[in-house]
Design a protein around this motif. Structure first.
Motif, PDB file in Angstrom:
ATOM      1  N   ALA A  58     -53.285 -11.866  -6.667  1.00 62.51           N
ATOM      2  CA  ALA A  58     -54.063 -11.513  -5.475  1.00 62.51           C
ATOM      3  C   ALA A  58     -55.397 -12.248  -5.441  1.00 62.51           C
ATOM      4  N   ALA A  59     -55.974 -12.497  -6.632  1.00 54.44           N
ATOM      5  CA  ALA A  59     -57.267 -13.175  -6.714  1.00 54.44           C
ATOM      6  C   ALA A  59     -57.162 -14.681  -6.523  1.00 54.44           C
ATOM      7  N   MET A  60     -55.949 -15.231  -6.669  1.00 56.40           N
ATOM      8  CA  MET A  60     -55.777 -16.673  -6.495  1.00 56.40           C
ATOM      9  C   MET A  60     -56.078 -17.060  -5.047  1.00 56.40           C
ATOM     10  N   PRO A  61     -56.840 -18.127  -4.827  1.00 55.70           N
ATOM     11  CA  PRO A  61     -57.100 -18.566  -3.448  1.00 55.70           C
ATOM     12  C   PRO A  61     -55.796 -18.862  -2.710  1.00 55.70           C
ATOM     13  N   LEU A  62     -55.800 -18.646  -1.411  1.00 55.01           N
ATOM     14  CA  LEU A  62     -54.610 -18.894  -0.598  1.00 55.01           C
ATOM     15  C   LEU A  62     -54.080 -20.300  -0.815  1.00 55.01           C
ATOM     16  N   GLU A  63     -54.966 -21.263  -0.962  1.00 58.15           N
ATOM     17  CA  GLU A  63     -54.529 -22.658  -1.153  1.00 58.15           C
ATOM     18  C   GLU A  63     -53.659 -22.798  -2.395  1.00 58.15           C
ATOM     19  N   GLY A  64     -53.967 -22.056  -3.442  1.00 58.42           N
ATOM     20  CA  GLY A  64     -53.169 -22.105  -4.664  1.00 58.42           C
ATOM     21  C   GLY A  64     -51.786 -21.516  -4.456  1.00 58.42           C
ATOM     22  N   ARG A  65     -51.715 -20.407  -3.738  1.00 54.34           N
ATOM     23  CA  ARG A  65     -50.411 -19.802  -3.457  1.00 54.34           C
ATOM     24  C   ARG A  65     -49.584 -20.701  -2.538  1.00 54.34           C
ATOM     25  N   MET A  66     -50.252 -21.343  -1.578  1.00 53.80           N
ATOM     26  CA  MET A  66     -49.553 -22.271  -0.687  1.00 53.80           C
ATOM     27  C   MET A  66     -48.992 -23.467  -1.464  1.00 53.80           C
ATOM     28  N   ALA A  67     -49.741 -23.982  -2.422  1.00 52.90           N
ATOM     29  CA  ALA A  67     -49.276 -25.128  -3.214  1.00 52.90           C
ATOM     30  C   ALA A  67     -48.021 -24.765  -4.000  1.00 52.90           C
ATOM     31  N   LEU A  68     -47.990 -23.567  -4.562  1.00 47.44           N
ATOM     32  CA  LEU A  68     -46.795 -23.117  -5.281  1.00 47.44           C
ATOM     33  C   LEU A  68     -45.616 -22.940  -4.320  1.00 47.44           C
ATOM     34  N   MET A  69     -45.886 -22.452  -3.118  1.00 48.33           N
ATOM     35  CA  MET A  69     -44.804 -22.277  -2.149  1.00 48.33           C
ATOM     36  C   MET A  69     -44.265 -23.628  -1.690  1.00 48.33           C
ATOM     37  N   GLU A  70     -45.120 -24.631  -1.605  1.00 46.55           N
ATOM     38  CA  GLU A  70     -44.662 -25.991  -1.305  1.00 46.55           C
ATOM     39  C   GLU A  70     -43.699 -26.481  -2.381  1.00 46.55           C
ATOM     40  N   ARG A  71     -44.036 -26.204  -3.630  1.00 46.44           N
ATOM     41  CA  ARG A  71     -43.158 -26.618  -4.729  1.00 46.44           C
ATOM     42  C   ARG A  71     -41.844 -25.848  -4.699  1.00 46.44           C
ATOM     43  N   PHE A  72     -41.947 -24.558  -4.343  1.00 44.36           N
ATOM     44  CA  PHE A  72     -40.710 -23.787  -4.182  1.00 44.36           C
ATOM     45  C   PHE A  72     -39.823 -24.409  -3.112  1.00 44.36           C
ATOM     46  N   LEU A  73     -40.394 -24.748  -1.961  1.00 44.01           N
ATOM     47  CA  LEU A  73     -39.609 -25.320  -0.866  1.00 44.01           C
ATOM     48  C   LEU A  73     -38.929 -26.611  -1.303  1.00 44.01           C
ATOM     49  N   GLU A  74     -39.628 -27.422  -2.062  1.00 44.95           N
ATOM     50  CA  GLU A  74     -39.027 -28.664  -2.569  1.00 44.95           C
ATOM     51  C   GLU A  74     -37.829 -28.368  -3.469  1.00 44.95           C
ATOM     52  N   GLN A  75     -37.987 -27.418  -4.367  1.00 42.33           N
ATOM     53  CA  GLN A  75     -36.884 -27.060  -5.272  1.00 42.33           C
ATOM     54  C   GLN A  75     -35.754 -26.369  -4.510  1.00 42.33           C
ATOM     55  N   PHE A  76     -36.104 -25.552  -3.545  1.00 39.15           N
ATOM     56  CA  PHE A  76     -35.130 -24.845  -2.707  1.00 39.15           C
ATOM     57  C   PHE A  76     -34.238 -25.856  -1.979  1.00 39.15           C
ATOM     58  N   ARG A 109     -37.967 -21.777   8.259  1.00 42.26           N
ATOM     59  CA  ARG A 109     -38.734 -20.533   8.164  1.00 42.26           C
ATOM     60  C   ARG A 109     -39.829 -20.638   7.103  1.00 42.26           C
ATOM     61  N   THR A 110     -39.459 -21.156   5.941  1.00 39.85           N
ATOM     62  CA  THR A 110     -40.431 -21.272   4.858  1.00 39.85           C
ATOM     63  C   THR A 110     -41.573 -22.192   5.256  1.00 39.85           C
ATOM     64  N   ARG A 111     -41.221 -23.329   5.860  1.00 36.28           N
ATOM     65  CA  ARG A 111     -42.232 -24.279   6.318  1.00 36.28           C
ATOM     66  C   ARG A 111     -43.171 -23.622   7.334  1.00 36.28           C
ATOM     67  N   SER A 112     -42.617 -22.834   8.231  1.00 39.98           N
ATOM     68  CA  SER A 112     -43.423 -22.158   9.248  1.00 39.98           C
ATOM     69  C   SER A 112     -44.440 -21.222   8.609  1.00 39.98           C
ATOM     70  N   TYR A 113     -44.005 -20.439   7.610  1.00 38.53           N
ATOM     71  CA  TYR A 113     -44.926 -19.518   6.945  1.00 38.53           C
ATOM     72  C   TYR A 113     -46.052 -20.279   6.241  1.00 38.53           C
ATOM     73  N   ILE A 114     -45.709 -21.361   5.560  1.00 35.52           N
ATOM     74  CA  ILE A 114     -46.731 -22.137   4.851  1.00 35.52           C
ATOM     75  C   ILE A 114     -47.750 -22.701   5.845  1.00 35.52           C
ATOM     76  N   ASP A 115     -47.252 -23.253   6.937  1.00 39.19           N
ATOM     77  CA  ASP A 115     -48.148 -23.874   7.920  1.00 39.19           C
ATOM     78  C   ASP A 115     -49.037 -22.854   8.621  1.00 39.19           C
ATOM     79  N   VAL A 157     -41.364 -14.751   1.107  1.00 37.68           N
ATOM     80  CA  VAL A 157     -42.309 -15.842   1.358  1.00 37.68           C
ATOM     81  C   VAL A 157     -43.616 -15.316   1.952  1.00 37.68           C
ATOM     82  N   PRO A 158     -43.596 -14.526   3.040  1.00 38.56           N
ATOM     83  CA  PRO A 158     -44.874 -13.997   3.540  1.00 38.56           C
ATOM     84  C   PRO A 158     -45.543 -13.036   2.568  1.00 38.56           C
ATOM     85  N   ALA A 159     -44.749 -12.228   1.868  1.00 41.15           N
ATOM     86  CA  ALA A 159     -45.338 -11.283   0.912  1.00 41.15           C
ATOM     87  C   ALA A 159     -46.098 -12.024  -0.184  1.00 41.15           C
TER      88      ALA A 159
END
Length: 474
Positions: A58-76, A109-115, A157-159
Motif C-alpha cells: 500500500a505504501a509503494m508509489p502508484l508508479e511502482g505498482r504500475m511498473a510491476l503490472m506492465e511486467r505482468f502484462l508482458e509475461q501474460f 483490459r489490463t492495458r486499460s487499467y494501467i493507462d 488488476v484494479p485491486a
C-alpha cells in the motif's frame, strides 16, 4: 504446470488439505487435471500472507505498482498459447472465440487499467478539507467459470493497482487458466504475499474468505443466489462487498428497419457465443408485432451460421456447455418452455450424450413467448433465446424493465428513438445500435444484478476507501 499446488506468500506450496477436485474437459468428458480442494487452513495461510504484505504494498508509489503490472502484462502475453489451450480444454470454449475474447481481450483490459490508473482521483482538495482514497486491505476475489481469465483480470488488476493485496479463489470448474496467470505474476516479480491463489469448492472457500477477520473486502462474480450468500457472510463482520451477478437482458429491435441482419448478428453473438454462458447475454429479443413473422424468418436463416462442434476446430462457433450440471439445467428449461406453450423456431431438447460424448446444446429460439413465462424470467445461462412481441415503444420498455435483473440491454433502430428508449431501460449497461464495448466505462448492474462496478476508473475506485482530513488550521 503442477496443478497440485497453491500459491501463497510468493511460493508454490503443498495444500494442507488432501482432498482433490477433478477438472473435466466438457467436450470429451475426460479428466484434464486435479487441483487441491483447499481447506479453511489454506485460506488462513493465504490471508495472513496477504495481510503481512499489505502495509509495504500500500505504501509503494502508484508508479511502482504500475511498473510491476506492465511486467505482468508482458509475461501474460507470452503465455498465450498455454492460456488458449487450457481454456479450450477446461471450458469447452471454441478456439477462435477463446483466442479473441477469453484471452486476447484480457490484454486490452489490463492495458486499460494501467493507462487509467494515474487518472483515478486519489486526492481531492475540498473547501475546508482534503479527501484521500486509500487501499481497502486484503481483498478476497471469488470468480466464476464462464470467463475464467476475464473475471479474474477484472478483479485482481484494479485491486492490486490501487494498493490492495489479493487472495484469489477461481471457479472449481475452470481453475487451470488461473495457474498460468499466477505464473505470469510470479515471473513479473510481485512481492511475496501480494497475490495468493487457493483453489477449492465455493461453499467452503467462499465462506472461509467472506468470514475471515483479516479480509477487508470480498469481490464476487457469479449467480445472484451465490452473491447473496457471500454478502450475508461478509456483512456479519461489516466487510465491503462488490457483487457482479446475473441477468436476463433485453434486446429491442425498433420498428421500420429495412435490414435486420446486423442487429441479429449482434444478438446472436451475445446469446449464442460461449454457448450462452454469459451474464450479459441478450436472452430476450423484443420485436414489433407487425414485423415479427419477417424477423423470425431471418432469425432462423442466420442461426445456421452458428455451428456447433469440436471446440478445437477454428470454424466452430459453439462448443459444449461447461458441465453435465449445466447441460441438464439448460435442457430442463427448454422442456419447461415447451410445456409453457412457447413455440420452437430453432433447435429442440438436446439428446442425452453417449459415455464419451460432450455436453452439447445447439442454439434454441422460442417464439410466442410471454414475459411471464419461466423461460423469460429465469437466467437460463445457455444458448436459448426468447422472442417476445410488442405493440409500441412504451410496451417494449415496460417489458424490458419487467425483470428482477438489470445488468445489460441493447436497442437497435433509428438513432434518436433508440437513445430515448435506451435511457429508459433499467440496466447498468445499454448498447445502442452497433456501438462497441468501452473498457474505460463502468460495468455492473441494477436491481438483483449486483452491487458496485468493474472496469475503468470506476472499477478501480471500488477497491479504495475515502478518508477526509479537516486540515484548514494546519
Amino acid at each position: 504446470m503442477d496443478f497440485g499446488k497453491i500459491f501463497i506468500a510468493g511460493r508454490w506450496s503443498e495444500p494442507a488439505s488432501k482432498d482433490w477436485i477433478v477438472v473435466e474437459n466438457p467436450a470429451t468428458r475426460e479428466e484434464i487435471a486435479r487441483v487441491p480442494a483447499c481447506s479453511s487452513e489454506d485460506v488462513d495461510r493465504a490471508v495472513k500472507a496477504a495481510s503481512a504484505a499489505f502495509p509495504a504494498w500500500a505504501a509503494m508509489p502508484l508508479e511502482g505498482r504500475m511498473a510491476l503490472m506492465e511486467r505482468f502484462l508482458e509475461q501474460f502475453r507470452s503465455l498465450e498459447p498455454q492460456l488458449v489451450d487450457i481454456t479450450v480444454r477446461e471450458l469447452g470454449s471454441p478456439v477462435a472465440f477463446t483466442t479473441k475474447s477469453q484471452v486476447e481481450y484480457q490484454y486490452v483490459r489490463t492495458r486499460s487499467y494501467i493507462d487509467l490508473a494515474p487518472k483515478v482521483p486519489l486526492f481531492e482538495k475540498m473547501a475546508a478539507s482534503s479527501v484521500y482514497r486509500e487501499p481497502v486491505g486484503v481483498v478476497g476475489c471469488i470468480t466464476p467459470w464462464n470467463y475464467p481469465l476475464g473475471q479474474v483480470i477484472q478483479k485482481i488488476v484494479p485491486a492490486l493497482l490501487m494498493g490492495n493485496t489479493v487472495v484469489l479463489k477461481p471457479s472449481q470448474h475452470t481453475p487451470l487458466s488461473s495457474y498460468y496467470l499466477t505464473e505470469a505474476i510470479e515471473r513479473a516479480g510481485f512481492p511475496e504475499g501480494v497475490f495468493n491463489l487457493v483453489t477449492g469448492r465455493g461453499s467452503e472457500i467462499g465462506t472461509a474468505l467472506s468470514t475471515h477477520p483479516l479480509v477487508a473486502m470480498v469481490s464476487f462474480t457469479g449467480s445472484t443466489s451465490g452473491g447473496i450468500t457471500v454478502a450475508t457472510n461478509a456483512l456479519r463482520s461489516v466487510k465491503r462487498v462488490s457483487l457482479e451477478l446475473g441477468g436476463k437482458s433485453p434486446y429491442i429491435i425498433l420498428p421500420g428497419l429495412k435490414n435486420w441482419d446486423e442487429p441479429i448478428h449482434i444478438l446472436f453473438n451475445s446469446i449464442f457465443l460461449n454457448s450462452g454462458q454469459t451474464c450479459t447475454a441478450f436472452s430476450r429479443l423484443l420485436v414489433p408485432r407487425s414485423e415479427a413473422s419477417a424477423i423470425e424468418w431471418r432469425l432462423a436463416e442466420i442461426s445456421r451460421e452458428y455451428t456447433v462442434g469440436d471446440p478445437r476446430d477454428p470454424a466452430v462457433k459453439l462448443g459444449p456447455v461447461s458441465s453435465e450440471r449445466q447441460f441438464r439445467k439448460i435442457r430442463s428449461y427448454i422442456e419447461k418452455g415447451i410445456e409453457e406453450g412457447a413455440k420452437l423456431l430453432v433447435g429442440g431438447v438436446p439428446s442425452e450424450p453417449g459415455p464419451k460424448e460432450g455436453w452439447y446444446v445447439h442454439p434454441v429460439i422460442f417464439t410466442g413467448v410471454s414475459n411471464k413465462m419461466t423461460i423469460a424470467r429465469d437466467e437460463i445461462f445457455g444458448p436459448v433465446l426468447c422472442v417476445i412481441a410488442y405493440d409500441s415503444a412504451e410496451e417494449a420498455v415496460a417489458i424490458a424493465n419487467d425483470t428482477t435483473y438489470g445488468l445489460n440491454a441493447g436497442v437497435y433502430g433509428e438513432k434518436s428513438l433508440a437513445l430515448k428508449v435506451a435511457r429508459r431501460i433499467e440496466a447498468g449497461n445499454v448498447y445502442v445500435n452497433s456501438s462497441p464495448r468501452d473498457t474505460s466505462a463502468p460495468f455492473g448492474g441494477f436491481k438483483a444484478s449486483g452491487i458496485g462496478r468493474e472496469g475503468g476508473v470506476y472499477g478501480m475506485l471500488e477497491f479504495t476507501q475515502q478518508k477526509a482530513l479537516f486540515d484548514t488550521k494546519l
